[in-house]
Design an enzyme around this catalytic site. Structure first.
Site, PDB file in Angstrom:
ATOM      1  N   GLY A 294      41.763  44.803  40.496  1.00  0.00           N
ATOM      2  CA  GLY A 294      42.124  44.967  41.110  1.00  0.00           C
ATOM      3  C   GLY A 294      43.682  45.412  40.070  1.00  0.00           C
ATOM      4  O   GLY A 294      44.197  46.202  39.665  1.00  0.00           O
ATOM      5  N   ASP A 295      43.794  44.183  38.841  1.00  0.00           N
ATOM      6  CA  ASP A 295      44.519  43.997  38.414  1.00  0.00           C
ATOM      7  C   ASP A 295      44.180  45.022  37.817  1.00  0.00           C
ATOM      8  O   ASP A 295      45.308  45.837  36.730  1.00  0.00           O
ATOM      9  CB  ASP A 295      44.759  42.664  37.865  1.00  0.00           C
ATOM     10  CG  ASP A 295      45.191  42.066  38.834  1.00  0.00           C
ATOM     11  OD1 ASP A 295      46.236  42.387  39.692  1.00  0.00           O
ATOM     12  OD2 ASP A 295      45.273  40.364  38.278  1.00  0.00           O
ATOM     13  N   ALA A 296      43.220  44.466  36.842  1.00  0.00           N
ATOM     14  CA  ALA A 296      42.644  45.715  35.904  1.00  0.00           C
ATOM     15  C   ALA A 296      42.678  47.384  35.898  1.00  0.00           C
ATOM     16  O   ALA A 296      42.988  48.037  35.287  1.00  0.00           O
ATOM     17  CB  ALA A 296      41.183  45.374  35.465  1.00  0.00           C
TER      18      ALA A 296
END
Length: 340
Positions: A294-296
């Site tokens: 999700g961060d990526a």
């Protein structure tokens, strides 16, 4: 071309202690997959147990820092991104500084004398992850650090801001300051729902800053929790994304909500309409772990947003970055991106 310092992130810098475990391990520490929580006393022995695991890996992490590092990697312009957060004066903190500089991010850490650098236990079972954050020094960030001229200069320079919801538990005052600056100067301010517990237990601080958010990111579980907490009585992710985008807004820009759903299409709500974008599907045998996916996605998305690319391109870059990261351990990536 992205200019120097165009994107600024603020958050909790944590060192990920990542290992493949089994269901019994999850049961022992009362953990759920695809969840992120703050450590309680019962979790503290778990870090030692993870550290003694023969396949343990130490990776610079923390949600916002992951996204900023991925955006930096996608942009390939040294110093295009900056980041602030709090670390301890210890070997983990030194490691983090070294890591971030190598990644090309301009980091201005607040270094706390009294607490160790924060860690995040990453328990991987069948490619899915459970995250347990022991914030330690990350919890010590002070708004005074942000107000120092050399740090506020990063705020003045940036045109885009990204802060994960996790930072709401640490320094809502700092978030408010940056949000108001973005609004007053017509800059782009974005945040992430980040975890069900943020939507549930930090509802008031989240609501206070929501009017300033030009972009709201999240996944389907967080979106459904947000809906439940606000009594919307719907589990329909498209409906929820729309309702979040229509929440009262400061400034002239309309809010855009972007919700990821694992292997299902990305939902984008904008201007009363919903669009869905398919993700790049990955054969199960190629999946290493979903830690940082999700961060990526956010990092990839922001890398195109700061270049004023259309939303389709932003989502495409987000999906590309997430696809790269889930084929590797933690939020790590090859030397150069292969995105066009």
């Amino acid at each position: 071309m992205a200019s120097e310092g165009i994107l600024l992130g603020m958050g909790n810098p944590l060192l990920d202690i990542s290992a493949v475990v089994d269901q019994d391990f999850l049961k022992k520490y009362d953990l759920q997959l695809n969840n992120a929580i703050l450590a309680e006393d019962k979790h503290l022995p778990m870090y030692e147990e993870l550290a003694s695991n023969p396949n343990v890996e130490y990776i610079a992490g923390g949600a916002t820092q992951n996204s900023i590092r991925v955006a930096q990697w996608m942009l390939q312009v040294p110093g295009a991104t900056s980041y602030m957060g709090s670390i301890g004066k210890d070997k983990y903190g030194e490691e983090m500084k070294k890591n971030s500089k190598l990644a090309g991010v301009n980091v201005h850490y607040y270094e706390d004398e009294s607490a160790p650098t924060g860690t995040c236990g990453v328990c991987v079972v069948g490619g899915e992850r459970s995250l347990i954050a022991n914030l330690a020094a990350a919890n010590c960030y002070k708004v005074e650090h942000l107000k120092r001229p050399e740090n506020w200069a990063l705020v003045e320079k940036a045109k885009y801001f990204y802060i994960a919801g996790f930072f709401l538990t640490v320094s809502p005052e700092s978030i408010q300051l940056v949000a108001e600056h973005a609004d007053a100067n017509n800059k782009v301010f974005s945040m992430n729902l980040s975890a069900p517990f943020i939507c549930e237990f930090f509802k008031d601080v989240q609501e206070k800053v929501l009017p300033y958010m030009d972009y709201v990111f999240g996944n389907e579980t967080e979106a459904r929790t947000f809906s439940k907490v606000h009594g919307w009585e719907t589990d329909d992710v498209e409906q929820i994304a729309l309702k979040i985008s229509e929440w009262p807004k400061a400034g002239a820009r309309k809010r855009i909500t972007v919700i990821t759903q694992g292997a299902d299409p990305v939902v984008v709500a904008e201007d009363g309409k919903v669009k869905k974008f398919p993700v790049i599907l990955l054969p199960k045998e190629k999946l290493v772990d979903t830690n940082g996916a999700g961060d990526a996605f956010v990092g990839g998305f922001l890398s195109q947003l700061v270049q004023e690319k259309p939303i389709e391109d932003c989502v495409k870059a987000g999906c590309y970055a997430a696809n790269v990261i889930i084929q590797r351990s933690g939020c790590t990536y090859p030397e150069k991106p292969d995105f066009n």
